[in-house]
Scaffold this motif. Structure first.
Motif, PDB file in Angstrom:
ATOM      1  N   ILE A   1       0.850  -1.203   0.000  1.00 30.35           N
ATOM      2  CA  ILE A   1       0.000   0.000   0.000  1.00 30.35           C
ATOM      3  C   ILE A   1       0.877   1.241   0.000  1.00 30.35           C
ATOM      4  CG2 ILE A   1      -1.598   1.370   1.410  1.00 30.35           C
ATOM      5  CD1 ILE A   1      -2.898  -1.344   2.236  1.00 30.35           C
ATOM      6  N   GLU A   2       1.882   1.270   0.879  1.00 29.20           N
ATOM      7  CA  GLU A   2       2.766   2.436   0.928  1.00 29.20           C
ATOM      8  C   GLU A   2       3.505   2.637  -0.386  1.00 29.20           C
ATOM      9  OE1 GLU A   2       5.172   2.060   4.494  1.00 29.20           O
ATOM     10  OE2 GLU A   2       3.783   3.429   5.505  1.00 29.20           O
ATOM     11  N   ASP A   3       3.992   1.553  -1.000  1.00 30.32           N
ATOM     12  CA  ASP A   3       4.700   1.657  -2.283  1.00 30.32           C
ATOM     13  C   ASP A   3       3.799   2.235  -3.364  1.00 30.32           C
ATOM     14  OD1 ASP A   3       6.969   0.603  -1.107  1.00 30.32           O
ATOM     15  OD2 ASP A   3       6.733  -1.397  -2.004  1.00 30.32           O
ATOM     16  N   LYS A   4       2.580   1.695  -3.490  1.00 32.54           N
ATOM     17  CA  LYS A   4       1.665   2.136  -4.553  1.00 32.54           C
ATOM     18  C   LYS A   4       1.188   3.570  -4.331  1.00 32.54           C
ATOM     19  CE  LYS A   4       1.814  -1.618  -6.921  1.00 32.54           C
ATOM     20  NZ  LYS A   4       2.727  -1.724  -8.026  1.00 32.54           N
ATOM     21  N   LEU A   5       0.955   3.950  -3.088  1.00 30.56           N
ATOM     22  CA  LEU A   5       0.529   5.324  -2.835  1.00 30.56           C
ATOM     23  C   LEU A   5       1.692   6.299  -3.037  1.00 30.56           C
ATOM     24  CD1 LEU A   5      -1.968   4.949   0.137  1.00 30.56           C
ATOM     25  CD2 LEU A   5      -2.465   5.452  -2.243  1.00 30.56           C
ATOM     26  N   ARG A   6       2.885   5.870  -2.716  1.00 34.91           N
ATOM     27  CA  ARG A   6       4.066   6.716  -2.957  1.00 34.91           C
ATOM     28  C   ARG A   6       4.219   6.984  -4.456  1.00 34.91           C
ATOM     29  NH1 ARG A   6       7.635   3.587  -0.862  1.00 34.91           N
ATOM     30  NH2 ARG A   6       7.155   4.152   1.265  1.00 34.91           N
ATOM     31  N   GLU A   7       3.921   5.973  -5.277  1.00 37.65           N
ATOM     32  CA  GLU A   7       4.028   6.127  -6.730  1.00 37.65           C
ATOM     33  C   GLU A   7       3.103   7.210  -7.271  1.00 37.65           C
ATOM     34  OE1 GLU A   7       3.371   2.328  -8.623  1.00 37.65           O
ATOM     35  OE2 GLU A   7       5.135   1.434  -7.678  1.00 37.65           O
ATOM     36  N   ILE A   8       1.998   7.466  -6.576  1.00 40.71           N
ATOM     37  CA  ILE A   8       1.101   8.537  -7.034  1.00 40.71           C
ATOM     38  C   ILE A   8       1.249   9.800  -6.180  1.00 40.71           C
ATOM     39  CG2 ILE A   8      -0.544   6.941  -8.107  1.00 40.71           C
ATOM     40  CD1 ILE A   8      -2.433   7.484  -5.696  1.00 40.71           C
ATOM     41  N   GLY A   9       2.352   9.868  -5.436  1.00 37.47           N
ATOM     42  CA  GLY A   9       2.695  11.094  -4.721  1.00 37.47           C
ATOM     43  C   GLY A   9       2.173  11.242  -3.307  1.00 37.47           C
ATOM     44  N   ALA A  10       1.597  10.199  -2.743  1.00 33.54           N
ATOM     45  CA  ALA A  10       1.061  10.276  -1.379  1.00 33.54           C
ATOM     46  C   ALA A  10       2.082   9.756  -0.379  1.00 33.54           C
ATOM     47  CB  ALA A  10      -0.236   9.484  -1.278  1.00 33.54           C
ATOM     48  N   LYS A  11       2.279  10.522   0.682  1.00 29.09           N
ATOM     49  CA  LYS A  11       3.204  10.110   1.735  1.00 29.09           C
ATOM     50  C   LYS A  11       2.442  10.024   3.049  1.00 29.09           C
ATOM     51  CE  LYS A  11       7.154  12.232  -0.425  1.00 29.09           C
ATOM     52  NZ  LYS A  11       7.824  13.486  -0.625  1.00 29.09           N
ATOM     53  N   PRO A  12       2.698   8.966   3.823  1.00 28.93           N
ATOM     54  CA  PRO A  12       1.978   8.843   5.095  1.00 28.93           C
ATOM     55  C   PRO A  12       2.421   9.905   6.099  1.00 28.93           C
ATOM     56  CG  PRO A  12       3.582   7.067   4.857  1.00 28.93           C
ATOM     57  CD  PRO A  12       3.589   7.841   3.578  1.00 28.93           C
ATOM     58  N   ILE A  13       1.453  10.386   6.865  1.00 26.12           N
ATOM     59  CA  ILE A  13       1.734  11.323   7.955  1.00 26.12           C
ATOM     60  C   ILE A  13       2.287  10.545   9.144  1.00 26.12           C
ATOM     61  CG2 ILE A  13       0.663  12.911   9.601  1.00 26.12           C
ATOM     62  CD1 ILE A  13      -1.402  13.524   7.342  1.00 26.12           C
ATOM     63  N   ARG A  14       1.699   9.375   9.375  1.00 22.41           N
ATOM     64  CA  ARG A  14       2.196   8.501  10.443  1.00 22.41           C
ATOM     65  C   ARG A  14       1.772   7.067  10.185  1.00 22.41           C
ATOM     66  NH1 ARG A  14      -1.905   8.513  15.283  1.00 22.41           N
ATOM     67  NH2 ARG A  14      -3.711   9.167  14.091  1.00 22.41           N
ATOM     68  N   ARG A  15       2.487   6.180  10.865  1.00 23.15           N
ATOM     69  CA  ARG A  15       2.232   4.746  10.752  1.00 23.15           C
ATOM     70  C   ARG A  15       2.352   4.174  12.158  1.00 23.15           C
ATOM     71  NH1 ARG A  15       5.832   1.017   6.645  1.00 23.15           N
ATOM     72  NH2 ARG A  15       5.054  -0.993   7.292  1.00 23.15           N
ATOM     73  N   GLU A  16       1.347   3.429  12.580  1.00 20.58           N
ATOM     74  CA  GLU A  16       1.351   2.888  13.942  1.00 20.58           C
ATOM     75  C   GLU A  16       1.079   1.395  13.922  1.00 20.58           C
ATOM     76  OE1 GLU A  16      -1.435   4.946  16.396  1.00 20.58           O
ATOM     77  OE2 GLU A  16      -0.526   6.896  16.015  1.00 20.58           O
ATOM     78  N   GLY A  17       1.667   0.678  14.896  1.00 18.94           N
ATOM     79  CA  GLY A  17       1.356  -0.721  15.106  1.00 18.94           C
ATOM     80  C   GLY A  17       2.203  -1.706  14.332  1.00 18.94           C
ATOM     81  N   GLU A  18       3.194  -1.216  13.588  1.00 16.65           N
ATOM     82  CA  GLU A  18       3.911  -2.141  12.719  1.00 16.65           C
ATOM     83  C   GLU A  18       4.812  -3.110  13.481  1.00 16.65           C
ATOM     84  OE1 GLU A  18       7.166  -0.800   9.826  1.00 16.65           O
ATOM     85  OE2 GLU A  18       6.769   0.974  11.031  1.00 16.65           O
ATOM     86  N   ARG A  19       5.219  -2.784  14.684  1.00 23.35           N
ATOM     87  CA  ARG A  19       6.100  -3.682  15.427  1.00 23.35           C
ATOM     88  C   ARG A  19       5.430  -5.023  15.714  1.00 23.35           C
ATOM     89  NH1 ARG A  19       7.802  -1.621  21.007  1.00 23.35           N
ATOM     90  NH2 ARG A  19       7.051   0.185  19.903  1.00 23.35           N
ATOM     91  N   ASP A  20       4.172  -4.983  16.107  1.00 19.95           N
ATOM     92  CA  ASP A  20       3.453  -6.216  16.421  1.00 19.95           C
ATOM     93  C   ASP A  20       2.922  -6.918  15.182  1.00 19.95           C
ATOM     94  OD1 ASP A  20       3.895  -5.750  19.108  1.00 19.95           O
ATOM     95  OD2 ASP A  20       1.998  -4.677  19.369  1.00 19.95           O
ATOM     96  N   GLY A  21       2.635  -6.171  14.141  1.00 21.96           N
ATOM     97  CA  GLY A  21       2.132  -6.778  12.917  1.00 21.96           C
ATOM     98  C   GLY A  21       0.726  -7.338  13.044  1.00 21.96           C
ATOM     99  N   ARG A  22      -0.027  -6.855  14.010  1.00 21.00           N
ATOM    100  CA  ARG A  22      -1.391  -7.344  14.223  1.00 21.00           C
ATOM    101  C   ARG A  22      -2.417  -6.348  13.682  1.00 21.00           C
ATOM    102  NH1 ARG A  22      -1.768 -12.522  15.461  1.00 21.00           N
ATOM    103  NH2 ARG A  22      -3.683 -12.147  16.561  1.00 21.00           N
TER     104      ARG A  22
END
Length: 126
Positions: free
Chosen positions: A59-80
């Motif tokens: 999702i991040e890769d495809k949105l970056r391709e159209i110029g969108a950058k995330p403001i924040r990302r949470e929860g990735e350590r647990d992967g749940r």
């Protein structure tokens, strides 16, 4: 008020990316009337922690391709349950167990859904 065309474009791009990584139960809600902070939520499920991370990365890769950058990302350590905030949209990628437990669909069921293209596989469970 309804989600902007740009927000819908982001939702569709993110939904396709999630589908490409075999996410399940992909659904989008227009929450613009309920929340001032975002226009849309995209929900997707994955069967294990590794797949959650793969879906988020795609999702991040495809949105970056159209110029969108995330403001924040949470929860990735647990992967749940990973939340990616793009301002106009918020993406929730959840492990199936978290998806069932938190049932975000129930919370937002009064909001209109955003139609997703036919190529987005969404095998919802009844």
């Amino acid at each position: 008020m309804t989600a902007t065309d740009h927000a819908v474009e982001l939702v569709v791009t993110a939904a396709r990316a999630a589908s490409d990584k075999l996410a399940q139960q992909i659904i989008a809600f227009d929450v613009s009337d309920q929340l001032a902070i975002t226009d849309a939520f995209l929900l997707a499920s994955a069967s294990n922690d590794r797949q959650v991370r793969a879906v988020v990365d795609e999702i991040e890769d495809k949105l970056r391709e159209i110029g969108a950058k995330p403001i924040r990302r949470e929860g990735e350590r647990d992967g749940r349950w990973v939340l990616i905030d793009y301002g106009e949209i918020v993406v929730h990628v959840q492990h199936e167990e978290e998806r069932q437990f938190y049932a975000l669909e129930r919370l937002w069921r009064d909001c209109p859904t955003i139609p997703l293209p036919a190529d987005v596989t969404s095998s919802p469970r009844g």
